[in-house]
Design an enzyme around this catalytic site. Sequence first.
Site, PDB file in Angstrom:
ATOM      1  N   LYS A  23       0.832  -1.216   0.000  1.00  0.00           N
ATOM      2  CA  LYS A  23       0.000   0.000   0.000  1.00  0.00           C
ATOM      3  C   LYS A  23       0.864   1.261   0.000  1.00  0.00           C
ATOM      4  CE  LYS A  23      -4.215  -1.975   1.809  1.00  0.00           C
ATOM      5  NZ  LYS A  23      -5.285  -1.947   2.807  1.00  0.00           N
ATOM      6  N   ALA A  57       9.562  -9.627  25.605  1.00  0.00           N
ATOM      7  CA  ALA A  57       8.559 -10.008  26.607  1.00  0.00           C
ATOM      8  C   ALA A  57       9.234 -10.189  27.969  1.00  0.00           C
ATOM      9  CB  ALA A  57       7.863 -11.293  26.172  1.00  0.00           C
ATOM     10  N   HIS A 121       6.981   7.609  15.104  1.00  0.00           N
ATOM     11  CA  HIS A 121       6.367   6.277  15.197  1.00  0.00           C
ATOM     12  C   HIS A 121       4.849   6.380  15.309  1.00  0.00           C
ATOM     13  CE1 HIS A 121      10.138   4.114  17.033  1.00  0.00           C
ATOM     14  NE2 HIS A 121      10.438   4.846  15.978  1.00  0.00           N
ATOM     15  N   GLU A 140       3.650  -1.397  13.966  1.00  0.00           N
ATOM     16  CA  GLU A 140       4.380  -0.159  14.246  1.00  0.00           C
ATOM     17  C   GLU A 140       4.899   0.397  12.927  1.00  0.00           C
ATOM     18  OE1 GLU A 140       7.562   0.931  17.538  1.00  0.00           O
ATOM     19  OE2 GLU A 140       8.541   0.025  15.808  1.00  0.00           O
TER      20      GLU A 140
END
Length: 268
Positions: A23, A57, A121, A140
Amino acid sequence: MQTHMWREILIPYEQAVKELVIKFESIARENKRLGKYSPIEYVTGRVKKISSILEKAKKKEIVLSKIEDEIEDIAGIRIICQFVEDIDRVVELIRARGDMQIKYEKDYIQNTKQSGYRSYHLIVYYCVHTALGEKKVQAEIQIRTLAMNFWATIEHSLLYKYGHNIPSSIRKRLVKSAEAAHMLDQEMSKIRGEIMDAQDSFQYKSNIIADILNNIQNIKNASEHSLEAEQIQEEFYRLWEDGNIEKLVAFNKRLDIIAENHKAQSLQ
Ligand code: 0O2
């Protein structure tokens, strides 16, 4: 979590990255095709590696069941622009889109990170349809200039090399080179108008030449008298060497008419 489970989790993110890259690339391509300046220079995308997801994580103490909610950059898109001013234009383009909903924005250009990192961002929600069904994933989008990207890429590879213990002498150099990259962006902004004019006229000329070649090909295909096509081709070479854009535009208009006539005759 087993490998096949990860594969299943990552499929929608892979799909999202592919679609988003296409896109944004098509925005750049359409602008160029229309002879307009594109605020997007190029686009890259990646799905975060499983090992990096697990590391993040662990660092942020995120439990496995919350990974998809709390790790927002499993799908990552990077849009590279030539000038700082282009970044605002790209942000506006994203804000205006119906297929991406912005969760929040982080402006590391106005608020440069201590490391020297500069980038804009956006965390967006994006809906994908895969064989496993419909899913809304987070992605992101990092938007930065060529100079910002150059700095961030080098710094990232040093982070990788030294872990997070980059020696202070190198750290200082990195801060200095971030300032140099910032100055480069500022200088480029000052001559932006001239650079854009030069790029616009180059793009305009290459679009006209592409149209002419397309017309010549159509005339060749349709014409029984290949002499006509040969004469046209020779005239094109002369005009191309001469390089006068007005003459090339007028020549192309003439070819449009000839090609249309051939088309009309073939339909009779
Ligand atoms: P990778 O390997 O690029 O995926 P935070 O806890 O807020 O500091 P968070 O939540 O990841 O960290 O958000 P942040 O700071 O906005 O960073 C998101 C991404 O921006 C990073 O992803 C990097 O890609 C990039 N980034 C942020 N700061 C820096 C920096 O100082 N140098 C470079 N080179 N890139 C930076 P990851 O997951 O950290 O890394």
